[in-house]
Design a protein around this motif. Sequence first.
Motif, PDB file in Angstrom:
ATOM      1  N   TYR A  18       0.839  -1.192   0.000  1.00  0.00           N
ATOM      2  CA  TYR A  18       0.000   0.000   0.000  1.00  0.00           C
ATOM      3  C   TYR A  18       0.878   1.246   0.000  1.00  0.00           C
ATOM      4  O   TYR A  18       1.786   1.361   0.819  1.00  0.00           O
ATOM      5  N   ASP A  19       0.631   2.149  -0.930  1.00  0.00           N
ATOM      6  CA  ASP A  19       1.356   3.415  -0.991  1.00  0.00           C
ATOM      7  C   ASP A  19       0.726   4.408  -0.023  1.00  0.00           C
ATOM      8  O   ASP A  19      -0.468   4.697  -0.126  1.00  0.00           O
ATOM      9  N   VAL A  20       1.527   4.920   0.907  1.00  0.00           N
ATOM     10  CA  VAL A  20       1.071   5.983   1.812  1.00  0.00           C
ATOM     11  C   VAL A  20       1.378   7.302   1.106  1.00  0.00           C
ATOM     12  O   VAL A  20       2.534   7.570   0.773  1.00  0.00           O
ATOM     13  N   LEU A  21       0.340   8.086   0.849  1.00  0.00           N
ATOM     14  CA  LEU A  21       0.495   9.344   0.124  1.00  0.00           C
ATOM     15  C   LEU A  21       0.471  10.525   1.078  1.00  0.00           C
ATOM     16  O   LEU A  21      -0.193  10.481   2.113  1.00  0.00           O
ATOM     17  N   MET A  22       1.185  11.593   0.705  1.00  0.00           N
ATOM     18  CA  MET A  22       1.096  12.839   1.469  1.00  0.00           C
ATOM     19  C   MET A  22      -0.314  13.381   1.261  1.00  0.00           C
ATOM     20  O   MET A  22      -0.715  13.676   0.137  1.00  0.00           O
ATOM     21  N   PRO A  23      -1.086  13.478   2.342  1.00  0.00           N
ATOM     22  CA  PRO A  23      -2.473  13.929   2.194  1.00  0.00           C
ATOM     23  C   PRO A  23      -2.586  15.441   2.052  1.00  0.00           C
ATOM     24  O   PRO A  23      -1.679  16.179   2.448  1.00  0.00           O
ATOM     25  N   GLN A  24      -3.691  15.873   1.495  1.00  0.00           N
ATOM     26  CA  GLN A  24      -3.996  17.307   1.461  1.00  0.00           C
ATOM     27  C   GLN A  24      -4.777  17.613   2.731  1.00  0.00           C
ATOM     28  O   GLN A  24      -5.874  17.115   2.931  1.00  0.00           O
ATOM     29  N   LEU A  25      -4.190  18.404   3.594  1.00  0.00           N
ATOM     30  CA  LEU A  25      -4.769  18.675   4.907  1.00  0.00           C
ATOM     31  C   LEU A  25      -5.537  19.983   4.959  1.00  0.00           C
ATOM     32  O   LEU A  25      -6.217  20.267   5.934  1.00  0.00           O
ATOM     33  N   GLY A  26      -5.413  20.784   3.928  1.00  0.00           N
ATOM     34  CA  GLY A  26      -6.140  22.052   3.855  1.00  0.00           C
ATOM     35  C   GLY A  26      -6.499  22.347   2.418  1.00  0.00           C
ATOM     36  O   GLY A  26      -5.916  21.783   1.493  1.00  0.00           O
ATOM     37  N   GLN A  29      -3.504  23.891   0.514  1.00  0.00           N
ATOM     38  CA  GLN A  29      -2.211  23.267   0.780  1.00  0.00           C
ATOM     39  C   GLN A  29      -1.744  22.464  -0.423  1.00  0.00           C
ATOM     40  O   GLN A  29      -2.484  21.664  -0.975  1.00  0.00           O
ATOM     41  N   ASP A  30      -0.493  22.681  -0.839  1.00  0.00           N
ATOM     42  CA  ASP A  30       0.046  21.890  -1.938  1.00  0.00           C
ATOM     43  C   ASP A  30       1.266  21.069  -1.531  1.00  0.00           C
ATOM     44  O   ASP A  30       1.785  20.294  -2.324  1.00  0.00           O
ATOM     45  N   SER A  31       1.717  21.219  -0.256  1.00  0.00           N
ATOM     46  CA  SER A  31       2.826  20.416   0.254  1.00  0.00           C
ATOM     47  C   SER A  31       2.837  20.479   1.778  1.00  0.00           C
ATOM     48  O   SER A  31       2.122  21.278   2.378  1.00  0.00           O
ATOM     49  N   ALA A  32       3.669  19.622   2.383  1.00  0.00           N
ATOM     50  CA  ALA A  32       3.850  19.619   3.839  1.00  0.00           C
ATOM     51  C   ALA A  32       5.267  19.143   4.132  1.00  0.00           C
ATOM     52  O   ALA A  32       5.875  18.441   3.326  1.00  0.00           O
ATOM     53  N   VAL A  33       5.777  19.539   5.291  1.00  0.00           N
ATOM     54  CA  VAL A  33       7.123  19.142   5.711  1.00  0.00           C
ATOM     55  C   VAL A  33       7.007  17.984   6.693  1.00  0.00           C
ATOM     56  O   VAL A  33       6.188  18.021   7.619  1.00  0.00           O
ATOM     57  N   ILE A  34       7.832  16.961   6.507  1.00  0.00           N
ATOM     58  CA  ILE A  34       7.847  15.832   7.422  1.00  0.00           C
ATOM     59  C   ILE A  34       8.615  16.244   8.674  1.00  0.00           C
ATOM     60  O   ILE A  34       9.794  16.602   8.594  1.00  0.00           O
ATOM     61  N   VAL A  35       7.930  16.203   9.817  1.00  0.00           N
ATOM     62  CA  VAL A  35       8.543  16.575  11.097  1.00  0.00           C
ATOM     63  C   VAL A  35       9.211  15.364  11.734  1.00  0.00           C
ATOM     64  O   VAL A  35      10.348  15.449  12.199  1.00  0.00           O
ATOM     65  N   SER A  36       8.505  14.222  11.760  1.00  0.00           N
ATOM     66  CA  SER A  36       9.090  13.006  12.323  1.00  0.00           C
ATOM     67  C   SER A  36       8.323  11.781  11.860  1.00  0.00           C
ATOM     68  O   SER A  36       7.136  11.850  11.568  1.00  0.00           O
ATOM     69  N   TRP A  37       9.049  10.664  11.810  1.00  0.00           N
ATOM     70  CA  TRP A  37       8.437   9.365  11.572  1.00  0.00           C
ATOM     71  C   TRP A  37       8.196   8.745  12.929  1.00  0.00           C
ATOM     72  O   TRP A  37       9.101   8.692  13.764  1.00  0.00           O
ATOM     73  N   LEU A  38       6.987   8.272  13.177  1.00  0.00           N
ATOM     74  CA  LEU A  38       6.615   7.698  14.463  1.00  0.00           C
ATOM     75  C   LEU A  38       6.805   6.185  14.484  1.00  0.00           C
ATOM     76  O   LEU A  38       6.717   5.558  15.531  1.00  0.00           O
ATOM     77  N   LYS A  39       7.064   5.605  13.334  1.00  0.00           N
ATOM     78  CA  LYS A  39       7.365   4.177  13.185  1.00  0.00           C
ATOM     79  C   LYS A  39       8.629   4.049  12.347  1.00  0.00           C
ATOM     80  O   LYS A  39       8.960   4.931  11.561  1.00  0.00           O
ATOM     81  N   ALA A  40       9.322   2.932  12.511  1.00  0.00           N
ATOM     82  CA  ALA A  40      10.545   2.660  11.755  1.00  0.00           C
ATOM     83  C   ALA A  40      10.291   1.522  10.774  1.00  0.00           C
ATOM     84  O   ALA A  40       9.379   0.710  10.983  1.00  0.00           O
ATOM     85  N   PRO A  41      11.082   1.433   9.697  1.00  0.00           N
ATOM     86  CA  PRO A  41      10.925   0.307   8.782  1.00  0.00           C
ATOM     87  C   PRO A  41      11.014  -1.019   9.531  1.00  0.00           C
ATOM     88  O   PRO A  41      11.878  -1.209  10.382  1.00  0.00           O
ATOM     89  N   GLY A  42      10.055  -1.904   9.232  1.00  0.00           N
ATOM     90  CA  GLY A  42       9.977  -3.203   9.895  1.00  0.00           C
ATOM     91  C   GLY A  42       8.941  -3.237  11.003  1.00  0.00           C
ATOM     92  O   GLY A  42       8.526  -4.307  11.420  1.00  0.00           O
ATOM     93  N   ASP A  43       8.503  -2.059  11.480  1.00  0.00           N
ATOM     94  CA  ASP A  43       7.493  -2.000  12.535  1.00  0.00           C
ATOM     95  C   ASP A  43       6.121  -2.396  11.997  1.00  0.00           C
ATOM     96  O   ASP A  43       5.758  -2.033  10.883  1.00  0.00           O
ATOM     97  N   ALA A  44       5.364  -3.131  12.824  1.00  0.00           N
ATOM     98  CA  ALA A  44       3.974  -3.448  12.495  1.00  0.00           C
ATOM     99  C   ALA A  44       3.149  -2.178  12.694  1.00  0.00           C
ATOM    100  O   ALA A  44       3.402  -1.404  13.620  1.00  0.00           O
ATOM    101  N   VAL A  45       2.184  -1.950  11.807  1.00  0.00           N
ATOM    102  CA  VAL A  45       1.295  -0.798  11.922  1.00  0.00           C
ATOM    103  C   VAL A  45      -0.150  -1.248  11.795  1.00  0.00           C
ATOM    104  O   VAL A  45      -0.446  -2.241  11.140  1.00  0.00           O
ATOM    105  N   VAL A  46      -1.026  -0.524  12.446  1.00  0.00           N
ATOM    106  CA  VAL A  46      -2.468  -0.717  12.337  1.00  0.00           C
ATOM    107  C   VAL A  46      -3.004   0.525  11.630  1.00  0.00           C
ATOM    108  O   VAL A  46      -2.459   1.611  11.790  1.00  0.00           O
ATOM    109  N   ALA A  47      -4.054   0.358  10.857  1.00  0.00           N
ATOM    110  CA  ALA A  47      -4.574   1.440  10.021  1.00  0.00           C
ATOM    111  C   ALA A  47      -4.711   2.774  10.745  1.00  0.00           C
ATOM    112  O   ALA A  47      -4.385   3.821  10.190  1.00  0.00           O
TER     113      ALA A  47
END
Length: 108
Positions: A18-26, A29-47
């Motif tokens: 599944y491709d996680v896309l940068m969402p339009q939040l406003g 808005q045409d872009s956003a800056v990534i502040v932090s990743w809350l999960k690391a590669p290999g981590d299990a995620v729930v929707a």
Amino acid sequence: MCLFRSALRLRICRCLPYDVLMPQLGMAQDSAVIVSWLKAPGDAVVADDPLIEVETDKATMEIPAGRDGFLTQIRAAVGVEVPVGDVIAIISESADDVVTMPAAGEAQ
């Protein structure tokens, strides 16, 4: 759970990766800056798990993963301004599909 919902859930799971896309939040808005990743590669995620924290010109928000699975690829680094609609991460069925981003200045 009814059989229809169970079958539908299995069908959704087969849509991975599944491709996680940068969402339009406003609206403007045409872009956003990534502040932090809350999960690391290999981590299990729930929707509904927060996956990333992004900043627009008006607010900082947490963005959910969107699908159950494993975060297998991060395609945008912290501090990078990403256009709306760009793929920022990949969620897969297995943690075995992990791909790490090369360090800054490293050849790809």
